[in-house]
Design a protein around this motif. Structure first.
Motif, PDB file in Angstrom:
ATOM      1  N   MET A 193       0.924  -1.295   0.217  1.00  0.00           N
ATOM      2  CA  MET A 193      -0.210  -0.168  -0.117  1.00  0.00           C
ATOM      3  C   MET A 193       0.960   1.247   0.095  1.00  0.00           C
ATOM      4  O   MET A 193       0.668   2.427  -0.477  1.00  0.00           O
ATOM      5  CB  MET A 193      -1.025   0.022   1.239  1.00  0.00           C
ATOM      6  N   ALA A 194       2.187   1.366   0.740  1.00  0.00           N
ATOM      7  CA  ALA A 194       2.962   2.533   0.628  1.00  0.00           C
ATOM      8  C   ALA A 194       3.399   2.660  -0.622  1.00  0.00           C
ATOM      9  O   ALA A 194       3.537   4.150  -0.822  1.00  0.00           O
ATOM     10  CB  ALA A 194       4.206   1.931   1.753  1.00  0.00           C
TER      11      ALA A 194
ATOM     12  N   ARG B 107       1.350   3.716  -2.824  1.00  0.00           N
ATOM     13  CA  ARG B 107       0.500   4.978  -3.132  1.00  0.00           C
ATOM     14  C   ARG B 107       0.745   6.040  -2.398  1.00  0.00           C
ATOM     15  O   ARG B 107       0.220   6.571  -1.487  1.00  0.00           O
ATOM     16  CB  ARG B 107      -0.892   4.580  -2.762  1.00  0.00           C
ATOM     17  N   GLY B 108       2.175   6.421  -2.758  1.00  0.00           N
ATOM     18  CA  GLY B 108       2.422   7.979  -2.150  1.00  0.00           C
ATOM     19  C   GLY B 108       2.785   7.854  -0.637  1.00  0.00           C
ATOM     20  O   GLY B 108       2.945   9.151   0.119  1.00  0.00           O
ATOM     21  N   GLY B 109       3.206   6.708  -0.182  1.00  0.00           N
ATOM     22  CA  GLY B 109       3.566   6.414   1.118  1.00  0.00           C
ATOM     23  C   GLY B 109       5.362   6.423   1.147  1.00  0.00           C
ATOM     24  O   GLY B 109       5.877   6.618   0.165  1.00  0.00           O
TER      25      GLY B 109
ATOM     26  N   VAL C 232      -0.281  15.024   1.458  1.00  0.00           N
ATOM     27  CA  VAL C 232      -1.418  15.678   1.500  1.00  0.00           C
ATOM     28  C   VAL C 232      -2.062  16.025   2.892  1.00  0.00           C
ATOM     29  O   VAL C 232      -2.436  17.219   3.031  1.00  0.00           O
ATOM     30  CB  VAL C 232      -2.610  14.587   1.023  1.00  0.00           C
ATOM     31  N   THR C 233      -1.427  15.156   3.814  1.00  0.00           N
ATOM     32  CA  THR C 233      -1.716  15.728   5.155  1.00  0.00           C
ATOM     33  C   THR C 233      -1.031  16.940   5.576  1.00  0.00           C
ATOM     34  O   THR C 233      -1.651  17.634   6.380  1.00  0.00           O
ATOM     35  CB  THR C 233      -1.226  14.433   6.381  1.00  0.00           C
TER      36      THR C 233
ATOM     37  N   LEU D 267      -3.146  19.868   3.781  1.00  0.00           N
ATOM     38  CA  LEU D 267      -4.311  19.981   4.855  1.00  0.00           C
ATOM     39  C   LEU D 267      -3.917  20.906   5.784  1.00  0.00           C
ATOM     40  O   LEU D 267      -4.882  21.808   6.209  1.00  0.00           O
ATOM     41  CB  LEU D 267      -4.921  18.743   5.085  1.00  0.00           C
TER      42      LEU D 267
ATOM     43  N   PRO E 147       1.224   8.995   5.075  1.00  0.00           N
ATOM     44  CA  PRO E 147       0.359   7.764   4.764  1.00  0.00           C
ATOM     45  C   PRO E 147      -0.063   7.658   3.480  1.00  0.00           C
ATOM     46  O   PRO E 147      -0.104   8.502   2.513  1.00  0.00           O
ATOM     47  CB  PRO E 147      -1.210   8.151   5.503  1.00  0.00           C
ATOM     48  N   PRO E 148      -0.224   6.235   2.867  1.00  0.00           N
ATOM     49  CA  PRO E 148      -0.565   6.028   1.465  1.00  0.00           C
ATOM     50  C   PRO E 148      -2.046   6.680   1.300  1.00  0.00           C
ATOM     51  O   PRO E 148      -2.984   6.636   1.960  1.00  0.00           O
ATOM     52  CB  PRO E 148      -0.733   4.519   1.385  1.00  0.00           C
ATOM     53  N   VAL E 149      -1.912   7.301   0.092  1.00  0.00           N
ATOM     54  CA  VAL E 149      -3.249   8.074  -0.299  1.00  0.00           C
ATOM     55  C   VAL E 149      -3.540   7.456  -1.733  1.00  0.00           C
ATOM     56  O   VAL E 149      -2.773   6.970  -2.615  1.00  0.00           O
ATOM     57  CB  VAL E 149      -2.980   9.540  -0.618  1.00  0.00           C
TER      58      VAL E 149
ATOM     59  N   GLY F 147      -9.120  -3.215  -1.377  1.00  0.00           N
ATOM     60  CA  GLY F 147      -8.693  -2.608  -2.520  1.00  0.00           C
ATOM     61  C   GLY F 147      -7.957  -1.014  -2.201  1.00  0.00           C
ATOM     62  O   GLY F 147      -8.176  -0.701  -1.021  1.00  0.00           O
ATOM     63  N   CYS F 148      -7.689  -0.472  -3.324  1.00  0.00           N
ATOM     64  CA  CYS F 148      -7.197   0.906  -3.247  1.00  0.00           C
ATOM     65  C   CYS F 148      -7.950   1.741  -2.639  1.00  0.00           C
ATOM     66  O   CYS F 148      -8.027   2.583  -1.874  1.00  0.00           O
ATOM     67  CB  CYS F 148      -6.798   1.387  -4.637  1.00  0.00           C
TER      68      CYS F 148
ATOM     69  N   THR G 102      -9.858   1.452  -0.238  1.00  0.00           N
ATOM     70  CA  THR G 102      -9.985   1.524   1.176  1.00  0.00           C
ATOM     71  C   THR G 102      -9.399   2.920   1.561  1.00  0.00           C
ATOM     72  O   THR G 102      -9.803   3.635   2.777  1.00  0.00           O
ATOM     73  CB  THR G 102      -9.279   0.396   1.860  1.00  0.00           C
ATOM     74  N   LEU G 103      -8.554   3.552   0.858  1.00  0.00           N
ATOM     75  CA  LEU G 103      -7.871   4.627   1.060  1.00  0.00           C
ATOM     76  C   LEU G 103      -8.802   5.924   1.042  1.00  0.00           C
ATOM     77  O   LEU G 103      -8.637   7.074   1.468  1.00  0.00           O
ATOM     78  CB  LEU G 103      -6.592   4.917   0.011  1.00  0.00           C
TER      79      LEU G 103
ATOM     80  N   PRO H 278      -9.181  14.410   3.332  1.00  0.00           N
ATOM     81  CA  PRO H 278     -10.332  15.034   3.642  1.00  0.00           C
ATOM     82  C   PRO H 278     -11.790  14.145   3.125  1.00  0.00           C
ATOM     83  O   PRO H 278     -12.633  14.679   3.534  1.00  0.00           O
ATOM     84  CB  PRO H 278     -10.226  16.446   2.854  1.00  0.00           C
TER      85      PRO H 278
ATOM     86  N   MET I 117      -4.643  -2.431  -6.498  1.00  0.00           N
ATOM     87  CA  MET I 117      -4.056  -2.573  -5.255  1.00  0.00           C
ATOM     88  C   MET I 117      -2.723  -3.445  -5.242  1.00  0.00           C
ATOM     89  O   MET I 117      -1.657  -3.210  -4.840  1.00  0.00           O
ATOM     90  CB  MET I 117      -4.749  -2.641  -4.239  1.00  0.00           C
TER      91      MET I 117
ATOM     92  N   GLY J   6      -7.997  16.423  -1.375  1.00  0.00           N
ATOM     93  CA  GLY J   6      -6.980  15.934  -0.876  1.00  0.00           C
ATOM     94  C   GLY J   6      -6.033  15.213  -2.019  1.00  0.00           C
ATOM     95  O   GLY J   6      -5.587  14.034  -1.688  1.00  0.00           O
ATOM     96  N   CYS J   7      -6.007  15.672  -3.142  1.00  0.00           N
ATOM     97  CA  CYS J   7      -5.203  15.340  -4.129  1.00  0.00           C
ATOM     98  C   CYS J   7      -3.765  15.539  -3.935  1.00  0.00           C
ATOM     99  O   CYS J   7      -3.453  16.831  -3.730  1.00  0.00           O
ATOM    100  CB  CYS J   7      -5.675  15.591  -5.539  1.00  0.00           C
TER     101      CYS J   7
END
Lengths: 194, 611
Positions: free
Chosen positions: A41-42, A44-46, A102-103, A106, B367-369, B399-400, B402-403, B408, B476, B572-573
């Motif tokens: 999962m990381a 994805r931008g982690g 993103v965090t 924000l 965190p993953p996004v 799956g993806c 879940t993100l 936001p 994912m 939150g892109c």
């Protein structure tokens, strides 16, 4: 030769290709190599890391803390996050261009990576490079991983020859992109040689 | 080389591959004839490797789920074909029904079930331990510590499976699956000859009487296997005899070996076959030992076996590990964690000097996004806008998407297991009829375990809005095809199973198909469905951005941007950041989806040519 190289960055920056090319080049020069990737999962931008371990008598797939000879960081805060892997006498090659999570956008925390670079200077030998600047002539930040390989080779800290690395890069990019990748690699070499 | 059975001499090529690929190549080397599985990190690359290497005569498939995969493979194994089934540990829960039964029935061709465990967990819902499943189902398990071992052990697993007519589990963990190493592989592969299915209803039809008889045989066989694997090369004893022993299994063995590089004298016992437990081997290894410390991730399986062994044979040994809090129950192990436990246990100083980073500036959390341009963001945002101010529950899935829980968007209220969103939405409806109950499900998950949930909703009269997030891939886990994509792992183009037709065929009366990037239409579709009774479905169809060409880039007109940051706050892109009070779009990430342009109240965002 025994060398541990830690590559860190943000999912999507091209760390995996960099690690694969280093591994292939080290093997091409007759070394035994083990490596490990963050595939999850990381991506994805982690935060992501790739561990390349060159030499015999290697057991753990991940580099132990305090063992890496070289840290190749695609992002300044990720360099600090992964600094624990570096030997006290090791070298860090660090991209000063920050990737804003993103965090942070924000929260409007104002994170820009500058304090990370300042901090790193006080902790280890560093080679700084700004990906936006060095990639500008190539039209895309996608070439940064190849430039970083050039810096690593040019610095002499990787222990792999220019010729071997260039050969492996050429084998792993589409034929029509070989020339531009060679130029990117050479731009990196120049920075690495200082 | 530690083959359990003598290996044939072959011409070999050297390949630098991932652990999962090593496992696949080991299976091909063993003459596997059928490979089936369902994608799941960290196991997905096994099947992908089989399909990439020459595999003439081998049937390879992504099954719709793990239960289907194991059943397909069981029939192959009944026919004498060697069959491999791959899944992540969560998948073994889904496949547990056929697994338990096939353990009782037995096989003819080797049947190896790879269940990849995920200590951490890094990409899973649980930290369950597949070795427990092996014990529960009474089938042997192999536990590799490296890609090289995975390559050999899968071959041993096939031999053992065939010799004793039992399925065998191979249990790698993430760090074995995703580690790379050089292995010597044969130049060519060919499936082992098989006799074909020989009918024998006393053998292949499970009935209480057969189960009773086979239960006894299984226990007798396991005693034999325990004795055989006591001599297995990967069940090893290193170092000199002493009162303290270090016991390790799986990748923890690699960590412990790394720590003990300068201490070859330490007694190190490695257990590669957790079940059936190699008692004879362990009795030898524990000879003279007064204190043993166990290193194993996930559950204290070997530790408990040692406690049983000590009771059974009256051994005077203190067994340490998770159960006496010498080591943690949860999380991934590491060289550092092992070094510190070993230092305490052995009274020697281990570990390397590190740079002190206790004074480091606060690090941004990452965190993953959802990716920039991900159509799921648009789908979630459309539902969020349509339901603004209304009472609603949003059930997510695996799956993806879940993100979509992250700020936001904050659009995932629950996530349990594959397919659960659809059925949980029904439970929420039955207990709170004032809420609009939404279920989000991905296209691959819909085929894996979503369809039965829809039937349940129709039959039991639940009012739910089903949102199928169809990005035409299993994103994912690395973009595997599924029945809705029209491609399969045999490289064939096949008929697409239409999600809309499935839903309509079951009796869902309102089935809308909308491109979520058509924002206003998407919002309207949600409002329409939310106002109706019964089961309603929207298929939000837009391809995964990792597989489609970007539409272009969006630009912010800095003169028009009023700095309200609505785009950042609402979407939150990751491509949207703020520089000097104005929004800035990262060109390296932007795909031109233009959702932000639709959100912008100042009309400041446009396409490439925007002035």
């Amino acid at each position: 030769m025994n060398k541990d190289i830690l590559i860190c960055g943000v999912g999507g920056q091209g760390t995996v290709l960099a690690s694969k090319i280093i591994a292939a080049a080290a093997m091409d020069e007759g070394n035994s190599v083990h490596s490990a990737e963050t595939i999850s999962m990381a991506q994805r931008g982690g935060s992501v890391t790739s561990h390349v371990r060159i030499g015999e008598n290697v057991f753990s797939p991940l580099i132990p803390f305090g063992s890496a000879d070289l840290l190749l960081a695609f992002e300044p805060a990720e360099a600090v996050r992964s600094l624990k892997y570096l030997k006290p006498e090791g070298t860090a090659v660090v991209n000063t261009s920050a990737t804003m999570p993103v965090t942070e956008s924000l929260r409007a925390s104002g994170y820009d990576g500058k304090n990370m670079a300042e901090y790193l200077k006080t902790k280890c030998a560093c080679i700084f490079v700004n990906s936006d600047e060095v990639c500008a002539p190539f039209g895309s930040n996608k070439f940064f991983n190849i430039i970083l390989l050039g810096i690593a080779v040019g610095s002499g800290k990787l222990g792999i020859s220019e010729e071997t690395m260039l050969k492996q890069i050429a084998q792993r990019v589409p034929p029509r992109f070989v020339e531009v990748n060679r130029q990117a690699f050479e731009a990196g070499l120049k920075i690495g040689k200082g | 080389m530690h083959y359990l059975f003598p290996a044939a001499e072959v011409n070999a090529l050297k390949e630098y591959v991932m652990g999962n690929a090593a496992l696949a190549l080991g299976a091909l080397s063993a003459g596997v004839g059928l490979v089936a599985g369902y994608p799941g990190t960290p196991s997905s690359e096994i099947i992908e490797t089989v399909s990439k290497y020459p595999h003439a005569g081998v049937h390879v498939e992504w099954s719709v789920n793990e239960k289907a995969a194991l059943e397909v493979a069981a029939a192959a194994a009944y026919s004498g074909v060697r069959a491999l089934v791959t899944m992540k540990q969560m998948g073994l829960n889904v496949a547990s029904d056929p697994l338990m039964c096939v353990s009782y029935v037995g096989v003819k061709g080797g049947l190896v079930v790879v269940s990849a465990d995920d200590p951490g967990p890094i990409s899973s819902q649980t930290e369950q331990d597949s070795r427990r499943f092996a014990d529960y189902c009474r089938i042997p398990v192999f536990d590799p510590a490296s890609p090289e071992e995975a390559f050999q052990m899968v071959q041993d697993a096939f031999e053992l499976s065939e010799k004793y007519s039992t399925p065998v589990i191979l249990r790698p963990t993430t760090r074995v699956c995703h580690a790379y190493a050089s292995i010597e592989v044969p130049e060519t592969y060919a499936p082992k000859e098989a006799e074909g299915f020989v009918k024998d209803s006393k053998k292949w039809v499970i009935f209480p009487r057969l189960s009773y008889l086979n239960h006894g045989k299984i226990e007798a066989r396991n005693t034999e296997i325990a004795s055989l694997v006591s001599g297995y090369g990967y069940n090893s004893i290193e170092g000199s005899a002493g009162e303290k022993a270090v016991i390790a299994s799986g990748v923890s063995y690699a960590y412990v070996k790394e720590c003990l590089k300068g201490h070859p004298e330490v007694r190190l016992v490695r257990v590669a076959t957790a079940f059936p437990f190699p008692e004879e081997f362990m009795l030898k290894a524990l000879s003279g030992v007064k204190e043993a410390l166990c290193f194993e991730e996930l559950s204290p399986y070997i530790e408990e076996q040692l406690l049983k062994l000590a009771g059974k044979y009256g051994l005077n040994v203190r067994v340490r590990g998770k159960l006496d809090n010498s080591l943690p129950h949860n999380g991934e192990y590491s060289v550092e964690l092992c070094a510190s436990a070993l230092s305490r246990f052995l009274g020697i100083e281990l570990g390397l000097e590190q740079i002190d980073i206790s004074d480091a500036p606060a690090l941004p959390v990452r965190p993953p996004v959802l990716c920039a341009g991900c159509p799921h963001r648009a789908s979630f945002y459309a539902v969020k806008r349509a339901m603004q101010g209304k009472k609603a529950v949003f059930c997510g899935d695996i799956g993806c998407y879940t993100l979509g829980n992250a700020m936001p968007l904050d659009m995932v209220d629950t996530c349990l297991c594959m397919g659960a969103g659809i059925t949980m939405a029904q439970g929420f409806y039955h207990t709170d009829k004032d809420s609009v109950c939404f279920a989000f499900v991905g296209d691959s998950t819909f085929f894996a375990s979503g369809m039965t949930g829809v039937a349940n909703a129709l039959y039991n009269e639940a009012d739910i809005v089903l949102i199928v997030l169809d990005n035409s891939t299993t994103a994912m886990t690395g973009h595997q095809p599924h029945p809705g994509t029209g491609r399969n792992m045999m490289g064939n183009v096949v008929d697409v199973i239409s999600i809309e037709s499935v839903l309509k065929g079951m009796g869902v009366k309102t089935v809308l198909t909308v491109d979520p990037l058509e924002h206003e239409a998407a919002v309207e579709a949600v409002k329409t469905c939310a106002a109706q009774k019964g089961v309603k479905a929207i298929v939000f169809r837009s391809p995964c951005i990792a597989l489609s060409k970007p539409k272009g880039k969006c630009l912010v007109d800095a003169d028009k941007c009023i700095g309200c940051k609505k785009c950042v706050r609402e979407l939150g892109c990751p491509a949207l950041t703020v520089k000097d009070g104005k929004v800035f779009i990262d060109r390296n990430l932007c795909t031109g989806c233009a959702l932000c342009a639709k959100v912008c109240p100042a009309n400041a965002i446009g396409g490439e040519a925007h002035e």
